[in-house]
Design a protein around this motif. Structure first.
Motif, PDB file in Angstrom:
ATOM      1  N   GLY A  93      46.541  43.462  52.024  1.00  0.00           N
ATOM      2  CA  GLY A  93      45.248  43.595  51.362  1.00  0.00           C
ATOM      3  C   GLY A  93      44.361  42.410  51.719  1.00  0.00           C
ATOM      4  N   THR A  94      43.137  42.436  51.244  1.00  0.00           N
ATOM      5  CA  THR A  94      42.153  41.418  51.602  1.00  0.00           C
ATOM      6  C   THR A  94      42.199  40.243  50.633  1.00  0.00           C
ATOM      7  OG1 THR A  94      40.711  43.148  52.482  1.00  0.00           O
ATOM      8  CG2 THR A  94      39.705  41.004  52.043  1.00  0.00           C
ATOM      9  N   ASP A 102      37.130  40.274  43.437  1.00  0.00           N
ATOM     10  CA  ASP A 102      37.889  41.373  44.055  1.00  0.00           C
ATOM     11  C   ASP A 102      37.296  42.710  43.607  1.00  0.00           C
ATOM     12  OD1 ASP A 102      39.791  43.130  45.063  1.00  0.00           O
ATOM     13  OD2 ASP A 102      41.478  41.834  44.554  1.00  0.00           O
ATOM     14  N   ASP A 103      36.866  43.512  44.571  1.00  0.00           N
ATOM     15  CA  ASP A 103      36.315  44.827  44.237  1.00  0.00           C
ATOM     16  C   ASP A 103      37.373  45.931  44.287  1.00  0.00           C
ATOM     17  OD1 ASP A 103      36.806  44.984  46.929  1.00  0.00           O
ATOM     18  OD2 ASP A 103      34.721  45.355  47.518  1.00  0.00           O
ATOM     19  N   PHE A 104      38.606  45.568  44.604  1.00  0.00           N
ATOM     20  CA  PHE A 104      39.728  46.510  44.677  1.00  0.00           C
ATOM     21  C   PHE A 104      39.463  47.657  45.644  1.00  0.00           C
ATOM     22  CE2 PHE A 104      39.994  44.798  40.255  1.00  0.00           C
ATOM     23  CZ  PHE A 104      41.103  44.002  40.465  1.00  0.00           C
ATOM     24  N   ALA A 105      38.645  47.390  46.639  1.00  0.00           N
ATOM     25  CA  ALA A 105      38.313  48.433  47.618  1.00  0.00           C
ATOM     26  C   ALA A 105      39.536  48.874  48.412  1.00  0.00           C
ATOM     27  CB  ALA A 105      37.219  47.934  48.564  1.00  0.00           C
ATOM     28  N   ASP A 106      40.517  47.990  48.554  1.00  0.00           N
ATOM     29  CA  ASP A 106      41.701  48.327  49.343  1.00  0.00           C
ATOM     30  C   ASP A 106      42.885  48.741  48.469  1.00  0.00           C
ATOM     31  OD1 ASP A 106      42.296  45.910  48.208  1.00  0.00           O
ATOM     32  OD2 ASP A 106      42.615  44.831  50.081  1.00  0.00           O
ATOM     33  N   PHE A 107      42.649  48.950  47.180  1.00  0.00           N
ATOM     34  CA  PHE A 107      43.741  49.250  46.243  1.00  0.00           C
ATOM     35  C   PHE A 107      44.558  50.465  46.692  1.00  0.00           C
ATOM     36  CE2 PHE A 107      45.518  51.544  42.652  1.00  0.00           C
ATOM     37  CZ  PHE A 107      46.200  50.552  41.964  1.00  0.00           C
ATOM     38  N   GLY A 144      56.146  37.289  45.921  1.00  0.00           N
ATOM     39  CA  GLY A 144      54.922  37.584  45.188  1.00  0.00           C
ATOM     40  C   GLY A 144      55.110  38.682  44.164  1.00  0.00           C
ATOM     41  N   GLY A 145      56.166  39.446  44.278  1.00  0.00           N
ATOM     42  CA  GLY A 145      56.496  40.459  43.294  1.00  0.00           C
ATOM     43  C   GLY A 145      57.431  39.949  42.229  1.00  0.00           C
ATOM     44  N   VAL A 146      57.967  38.745  42.429  1.00  0.00           N
ATOM     45  CA  VAL A 146      58.889  38.124  41.475  1.00  0.00           C
ATOM     46  C   VAL A 146      58.165  37.090  40.618  1.00  0.00           C
ATOM     47  CG1 VAL A 146      61.007  36.753  41.234  1.00  0.00           C
ATOM     48  CG2 VAL A 146      60.819  38.452  43.068  1.00  0.00           C
ATOM     49  N   GLN A 147      57.390  36.228  41.273  1.00  0.00           N
ATOM     50  CA  GLN A 147      56.656  35.170  40.598  1.00  0.00           C
ATOM     51  C   GLN A 147      55.178  35.523  40.493  1.00  0.00           C
ATOM     52  OE1 GLN A 147      57.442  31.607  42.934  1.00  0.00           O
ATOM     53  NE2 GLN A 147      58.803  30.847  41.336  1.00  0.00           N
ATOM     54  N   ALA A 148      54.607  35.257  39.339  1.00  0.00           N
ATOM     55  CA  ALA A 148      53.169  35.452  39.184  1.00  0.00           C
ATOM     56  C   ALA A 148      52.416  34.357  39.921  1.00  0.00           C
ATOM     57  CB  ALA A 148      52.797  35.441  37.704  1.00  0.00           C
ATOM     58  N   VAL A 152      45.401  37.886  46.086  1.00  0.00           N
ATOM     59  CA  VAL A 152      45.911  39.197  46.515  1.00  0.00           C
ATOM     60  C   VAL A 152      46.625  39.944  45.386  1.00  0.00           C
ATOM     61  CG1 VAL A 152      46.011  38.774  49.001  1.00  0.00           C
ATOM     62  CG2 VAL A 152      47.910  38.017  47.599  1.00  0.00           C
ATOM     63  N   MET A 153      45.880  40.194  44.317  1.00  0.00           N
ATOM     64  CA  MET A 153      46.454  40.776  43.111  1.00  0.00           C
ATOM     65  C   MET A 153      47.064  42.153  43.358  1.00  0.00           C
ATOM     66  SD  MET A 153      46.279  38.615  40.716  1.00  0.00           S
ATOM     67  CE  MET A 153      45.394  37.187  40.104  1.00  0.00           C
ATOM     68  N   THR A 154      46.405  42.968  44.157  1.00  0.00           N
ATOM     69  CA  THR A 154      46.950  44.301  44.413  1.00  0.00           C
ATOM     70  C   THR A 154      48.273  44.205  45.161  1.00  0.00           C
ATOM     71  OG1 THR A 154      44.727  45.249  44.476  1.00  0.00           O
ATOM     72  CG2 THR A 154      46.481  46.542  45.475  1.00  0.00           C
ATOM     73  N   TYR A 155      48.345  43.296  46.121  1.00  0.00           N
ATOM     74  CA  TYR A 155      49.590  43.076  46.862  1.00  0.00           C
ATOM     75  C   TYR A 155      50.710  42.661  45.911  1.00  0.00           C
ATOM     76  CZ  TYR A 155      52.966  40.828  49.980  1.00  0.00           C
ATOM     77  OH  TYR A 155      54.116  40.452  50.625  1.00  0.00           O
ATOM     78  N   ARG A 156      50.432  41.703  45.047  1.00  0.00           N
ATOM     79  CA  ARG A 156      51.452  41.240  44.098  1.00  0.00           C
ATOM     80  C   ARG A 156      51.923  42.387  43.205  1.00  0.00           C
ATOM     81  NH1 ARG A 156      52.125  35.787  43.624  1.00  0.00           N
ATOM     82  NH2 ARG A 156      50.591  34.445  44.670  1.00  0.00           N
ATOM     83  N   ALA A 157      50.963  43.170  42.708  1.00  0.00           N
ATOM     84  CA  ALA A 157      51.318  44.301  41.849  1.00  0.00           C
ATOM     85  C   ALA A 157      52.174  45.310  42.599  1.00  0.00           C
ATOM     86  CB  ALA A 157      50.047  44.958  41.314  1.00  0.00           C
ATOM     87  N   SER A 158      51.843  45.560  43.855  1.00  0.00           N
ATOM     88  CA  SER A 158      52.607  46.538  44.640  1.00  0.00           C
ATOM     89  C   SER A 158      54.037  46.066  44.859  1.00  0.00           C
ATOM     90  CB  SER A 158      51.913  46.796  45.987  1.00  0.00           C
ATOM     91  OG  SER A 158      52.048  45.697  46.868  1.00  0.00           O
ATOM     92  N   LYS A 159      54.212  44.790  45.115  1.00  0.00           N
ATOM     93  CA  LYS A 159      55.554  44.275  45.377  1.00  0.00           C
ATOM     94  C   LYS A 159      56.391  44.197  44.112  1.00  0.00           C
ATOM     95  CE  LYS A 159      55.320  43.933  49.812  1.00  0.00           C
ATOM     96  NZ  LYS A 159      56.176  44.796  50.659  1.00  0.00           N
ATOM     97  N   ALA A 160      55.750  43.956  42.971  1.00  0.00           N
ATOM     98  CA  ALA A 160      56.477  44.025  41.701  1.00  0.00           C
ATOM     99  C   ALA A 160      56.922  45.459  41.431  1.00  0.00           C
ATOM    100  CB  ALA A 160      55.588  43.517  40.568  1.00  0.00           C
TER     101      ALA A 160
END
Length: 279
Positions: A93-94, A102-107, A144-148, A152-160
């Motif tokens: 993601g961007t 973040d406009d979440f355009a790539d969500f 990034g999916g383990v630790q907050a 790149v919030m969408t990336y972190r959320a996806s990996k969690a």
């Protein structure tokens, strides 16, 4: 290296470069036959050529479950079965200054690749494995999916999401002798950071990447940087018979980053001085 995966057939998504290509090369070296899926046709074809008859490539966008199904079918048709799938393909993601910008355009694209691709790959491989004696599914998450953390919030959320899905699928598929495990790499040099900086000037992107690498190095207890080969080693372990009693596991390949902050490291001069004093 030996023949730890001899006689096994694997599918590896995102296999043309980075962590994926290291897995492909290591799996082939361990005796497996591998079907590589990636959107980069040139790099994927070149890798398959280098690996020889033990590898096949097919251009694949994992955001489309039907294309993942073609990889599974290819493995069964050309190599006679499917014992392992590494759902490795992912995008960052961007990078934005903060969530406020973040406009979440790539969500939808990030989620389709990082989450739907893993879920579809797991389901499609498991359907074959459940009817043919079981198998091993390896999903790639991230520290990034383990630790907050910020950015790149969408990336972190996806990996969690990948981590929670992996554990859930492991529970459901255990009755079929299908093991589902997860690798969470951290501080491994790949081009993921650079791809997250495409909206920046090259100079700014380079400075940002360098600064983030330095921060990661400070936060890592082990003094050496990880490599794609370290992640491939973990994948071989989950793919082989040594891990036959492991499922629902999340293995952080991160030099201790998720364990905690490093203690203050001595400089080389201090270490040498201490050694001299003891001699």
């Amino acid at each position: 290296m030996g023949n730890e995966l001899a006689g096994k057939v694997a599918v590896i998504t995102g296999g043309a470069s980075g962590l994926g290509s290291a897995m492909v090369e290591r799996f082939v070296a361990e005796g497996a036959r591998v079907v590589i899926g990636d959107i980069d046709g040139d790099a994927g074809s070149a890798l398959a050529d280098r690996c020889g008859p033990g590898a096949l490539f097919r251009t694949t966008d994992v955001g489309d479950p039907e294309q993942i199904g073609h990889l599974v079918d290819l493995a069964v048709q050309e190599f006679g079965g499917l014992h392992i799938i590494c759902n490795n393909a992912g995008i960052s993601g961007t990078m934005h200054k903060s969530i406020l910008h973040d406009d979440f355009a790539d969500f939808h694209r990030v989620m389709s690749v990082n989450v739907l691709g893993v879920m579809a790959g797991t389901r499609l491989a498991a359907k074959h494995m459940a009817e043919n004696g079981g198998g091993s599914i390896i999903n790639l998450s991230s520290v990034g999916g383990v630790q907050a953390g910020g950015g790149v919030m969408t990336y972190r959320a996806s990996k969690a999401a990948v981590i929670h899905f992996t554990k859930s699928a492991a529970i459901e598929l255990a009755q079929h002798d299908v093991r589902v495990n997860c690798i969470a790499p951290g501080n491994i040099p790949t081009d993921l950071l650079a791809k997250a900086s495409t909206t920046m000037s090259p100079e700014k992107a380079e400075r940002m990447t360098r600064a983030m690498r330095e921060m990661m190095n400070r936060d890592r207890p082990l003094p050496r940087e990880g490599t794609p080969e370290d992640v491939a080693e973990a994948a071989v372990y989950f793919a082989g018979d040594r891990s036959r009693y492991l499922t629902g596991t999340v293995l952080a390949v991160d030099g201790g980053t998720t364990a905690g902050k490093p203690v203050m490291r001595r400089s080389s001069a201090e270490a040498n001085g201490s050694a001299a004093a003891k001699s």
